[in-house]
Design an enzyme around this catalytic site. Structure first.
Site, PDB file in Angstrom:
ATOM      1  N   ASP A   1       0.991   2.717   3.736  1.00 46.89           N
ATOM      2  CA  ASP A   1       0.086   3.786   3.303  1.00 46.89           C
ATOM      3  C   ASP A   1       0.884   5.076   3.087  1.00 46.89           C
ATOM      4  OD1 ASP A   1      -2.176   5.056   2.453  1.00 46.89           O
ATOM      5  OD2 ASP A   1      -3.119   5.199   4.419  1.00 46.89           O
TER       6      ASP A   1
ATOM      7  N   HIS B   1       0.838  -1.218   0.000  1.00 50.25           N
ATOM      8  CA  HIS B   1       0.000   0.000   0.000  1.00 50.25           C
ATOM      9  C   HIS B   1       0.867   1.259   0.000  1.00 50.25           C
ATOM     10  CE1 HIS B   1      -3.914   1.851   1.795  1.00 50.25           C
ATOM     11  NE2 HIS B   1      -3.237   2.776   1.130  1.00 50.25           N
TER      12      HIS B   1
ATOM     13  N   HIS C   1      -5.161  -0.446   6.402  1.00 51.26           N
ATOM     14  CA  HIS C   1      -4.923   0.372   7.601  1.00 51.26           C
ATOM     15  C   HIS C   1      -6.002   0.282   8.681  1.00 51.26           C
ATOM     16  CE1 HIS C   1      -7.414   2.819   4.989  1.00 51.26           C
ATOM     17  NE2 HIS C   1      -6.406   3.245   4.267  1.00 51.26           N
TER      18      HIS C   1
ATOM     19  N   ASN D   1      -5.268   6.616  -6.704  1.00 50.87           N
ATOM     20  CA  ASN D   1      -5.747   8.008  -6.595  1.00 50.87           C
ATOM     21  C   ASN D   1      -4.693   8.999  -7.077  1.00 50.87           C
ATOM     22  OD1 ASN D   1      -4.227   7.329  -4.306  1.00 50.87           O
ATOM     23  ND2 ASN D   1      -5.298   8.740  -2.968  1.00 50.87           N
TER      24      ASN D   1
ATOM     25  N   HIS E   1       1.271   5.338  -2.047  1.00 53.69           N
ATOM     26  CA  HIS E   1       0.722   6.349  -2.969  1.00 53.69           C
ATOM     27  C   HIS E   1       1.919   7.119  -3.533  1.00 53.69           C
ATOM     28  CE1 HIS E   1      -3.507   6.049  -1.405  1.00 53.69           C
ATOM     29  NE2 HIS E   1      -2.874   5.684  -0.304  1.00 53.69           N
ATOM     30  N   PHE E   2       2.410   6.717  -4.691  1.00 56.67           N
ATOM     31  CA  PHE E   2       3.606   7.357  -5.249  1.00 56.67           C
ATOM     32  C   PHE E   2       3.296   8.588  -6.118  1.00 56.67           C
ATOM     33  CE2 PHE E   2       6.835   3.606  -4.831  1.00 56.67           C
ATOM     34  CZ  PHE E   2       6.946   3.868  -3.484  1.00 56.67           C
ATOM     35  N   ARG E   3       2.019   8.942  -6.254  1.00 58.22           N
ATOM     36  CA  ARG E   3       1.615  10.246  -6.829  1.00 58.22           C
ATOM     37  C   ARG E   3       1.942  10.430  -8.299  1.00 58.22           C
ATOM     38  NH1 ARG E   3      -1.605  10.692  -2.599  1.00 58.22           N
ATOM     39  NH2 ARG E   3      -0.674  11.533  -0.716  1.00 58.22           N
TER      40      ARG E   3
ATOM     41  N   HIS F   1     -10.499   0.795   1.647  1.00 57.81           N
ATOM     42  CA  HIS F   1     -10.425   1.856   2.652  1.00 57.81           C
ATOM     43  C   HIS F   1     -11.759   1.821   3.381  1.00 57.81           C
ATOM     44  CE1 HIS F   1      -9.009   5.932   4.070  1.00 57.81           C
ATOM     45  NE2 HIS F   1     -10.230   5.822   4.565  1.00 57.81           N
TER      46      HIS F   1
ATOM     47  N   HIS G   1       2.707  14.321   1.225  1.00 60.91           N
ATOM     48  CA  HIS G   1       2.199  15.639   0.848  1.00 60.91           C
ATOM     49  C   HIS G   1       3.331  16.628   1.100  1.00 60.91           C
ATOM     50  CE1 HIS G   1      -1.961  14.351   0.287  1.00 60.91           C
ATOM     51  NE2 HIS G   1      -1.867  13.671   1.413  1.00 60.91           N
TER      52      HIS G   1
HETATM   53  O1  DOR Z   1      -4.613   9.854   4.824  1.00 60.39           O
HETATM   54  C1  DOR Z   1      -4.756   9.351   3.718  1.00 60.39           C
HETATM   55  N1  DOR Z   1      -4.028   9.796   2.660  1.00 60.39           N
HETATM   56  N2  DOR Z   1      -5.644   8.376   3.546  1.00 60.39           N
HETATM   57  C2  DOR Z   1      -5.975   7.929   2.314  1.00 60.39           C
HETATM   58  O2  DOR Z   1      -6.838   7.104   2.220  1.00 60.39           O
HETATM   59  C3  DOR Z   1      -5.339   8.498   1.119  1.00 60.39           C
HETATM   60  C4  DOR Z   1      -4.047   9.081   1.436  1.00 60.39           C
HETATM   61  C5  DOR Z   1      -3.505   9.956   0.328  1.00 60.39           C
HETATM   62  O3  DOR Z   1      -3.492   9.504  -0.828  1.00 60.39           O
HETATM   63  O4  DOR Z   1      -3.056  11.064   0.610  1.00 60.39           O
HETATM   64 ZN    ZN Z   2      -3.815   4.669   1.210  1.00 64.08          ZN
END
Ligand code: DOR
Ligand code: ZN
Length: 421
Positions: A286, A56, A219, A90, A58-60, A174, A290
């Protein structure tokens, strides 16, 4: 004679002792007490573990690459001993159709330092079947979070469960029920946790009961959530932030704002106990980077999520070294279970498996320093935590990291082999 033999104290079949491991064509070809190869690397007293798999991240990439991209994210993972990551949909555009998934595959190919799989996202009316051959699994958001992926209606959820079952893919969820999430103004972590209570987690898990497909609850964050899982066959993940931080003592404001939220001290202790006992299947970071700029906004505007791909495994490994977490459970949670759940030829030091390893000198516990981490986001809540970073990492039989430096090529492969048809 193998192309390469590595030697050291290896974790094989649940215990550590001296072994030689022969490697040919990127796979483990021999295991013995004394082997000779064309090349030979002796790791001496260091421990050879299977490479970790993070189910899990999120490499953006694409679309949000000021926060992270596949190159920086996969490099950060590699320095933690992770040789395979599963990336969430996402991104921008979101991976919710065959076309957007294939576009993402094209964009991230050749960027990754380690192997990877891409999740396909579910939205009402998603054509899961067309995405299935290209996706490592499906991701369902039952509560809103970063991005716009969300499904709230029972009929839509039932369709997703049926399609995921037919496609024989894991459905990572989720699990926060949107109907139980409040949108009241938030000024701090307690407000955030109040808006997204444990009841939302429980309700979401309960709505999935009876599903025939392979449900994986991402999570897990609360003691009631754990209880709701008990009479199910669902697999599950826990993050390092839910294990080590609670809303009342973390003291980091927006930086600790995450979904599901950090909860109480009792919740995190219950999570650690369940995780150590094997009631939670996997460690999943996870990793949700940011930028500092994003996080410096007012609480209500700051996005949720925190980085963790480079810190989660090394922190847990330091606990193993100190006798605070069982060794077998560690390897099971970071390598064996993710490989079994997603069906990879990885995660174990056994004949025929991919020759992905992390090699650890147990004497090298150090305090985490953000300046040494590789994520683009440039911050971590784990600064100062004790961690055991691997001295070396191998991917497909090639040395990728050695003594803190990259020595290999950017050779990560998609774990899903697909045709372009
Ligand atoms: O806190 C979170 N950030 N929960 C998520 O489900 C997505 C993730 C994100 O992509 O920033
Ligand atoms: Zn996530």
């Amino acid at each position: 004679m193998s192309e390469l033999v590595i030697e050291g104290r290896a974790y094989i079949k649940g215990s550590i002792s001296n072994w030689c491991i022969g490697i040919d064509d990127g796979k483990i070809s021999e295991i013995g007490k004394n082997l000779r190869g064309d090349d030979h690397i002796n790791f001496k007293d260091s421990i050879i573990f299977p490479g970790s798999i993070d189910p899990h991240v999120h490499f953006r990439d694409p679309g949000l690459t000021d926060k992270e991209d596949f190159s920086s994210g996969s490099l950060a993972a590699a320095f933690a001993g992770i040789t395979c990551v599963l990336d969430m949909p996402n991104t921008v555009p979101p991976s919710i159709s065959k076309a957007s998934l294939l576009e993402k595959k094209e964009i991230v190919s050749r960027k990754s330092w380690i192997d990877y799989g891409l999740f396909a996202g579910c939205v009402p009316g998603s054509d899961l079947k067309s995405m299935a051959p290209h996706a490592v699994g499906f991701k369902l958001f039952m509560g809103s979070s970063t991005g716009k992926l969300l499904i709230t209606e029972d009929a839509d959820i039932q369709n997703i469960l049926a399609d995921a079952n037919e496609c024989e893919k894991v459905l990572s969820v989720h699990a926060e029920d949107e109907k139980l999430i409040s949108k009241d103004p938030e000024k701090n972590l307690s407000d955030h946790a109040k808006n997204r209570p444990p009841e939302a987690e429980v309700a979401a898990i309960n709505r999935l009961k009876g599903a025939e497909c392979r449900v994986n609850i991402c999570h897990v964050s609360s003691s009631p959530g754990l209880e709701a899982l008990q009479d199910t066959s669902f697999t599950s993940e826990v993050t390092a932030h839910h294990l080590f931080f609670d809303k009342d003592s973390v003291g980091k404001g927006t930086y600790a704002k995450v979904n599901p939220p950090l909860r109480t001290r009792e919740d995190r202790f219950a999570l650690m106990k369940a995780f150590a006992e094997g009631k939670i299947s996997m460690l999943g970071s996870d990793h949700a980077p940011h930028t500092i700029e994003n996080k410096e906004q007012e609480f209500g505007y700051a996005p949720s999520g925190m980085p963790g791909v480079e810190t989660s495994v090394p922190i847990l490994l330091a606990m193993v070294k100190r006798g605070q977490f069982p060794l077998e459970r560690f390897v099971n949670a970071v390598s064996e279970k993710p490989a079994e759940i997603f069906g990879f030829n990885k995660g174990f030091i056994e004949l025929g498996k991919d020759a992905d390893f992390m090699i650890v000198d147990p004497g090298r516990i150090e305090a985490i320093k953000v300046k040494n981490l590789h994520s683009k986001c440039g911050w971590s809540l784990f600064e100062g935590f004790d961690a055991l970073f691997p001295q070396a990492v191998m991917l497909g039989g090639n040395l990728l990291i050695d003594e803190g430096s990259i020595v290999g090529d950017r050779a990560g492969k998609d774990v899903i082999v697909y045709s372009k048809s």
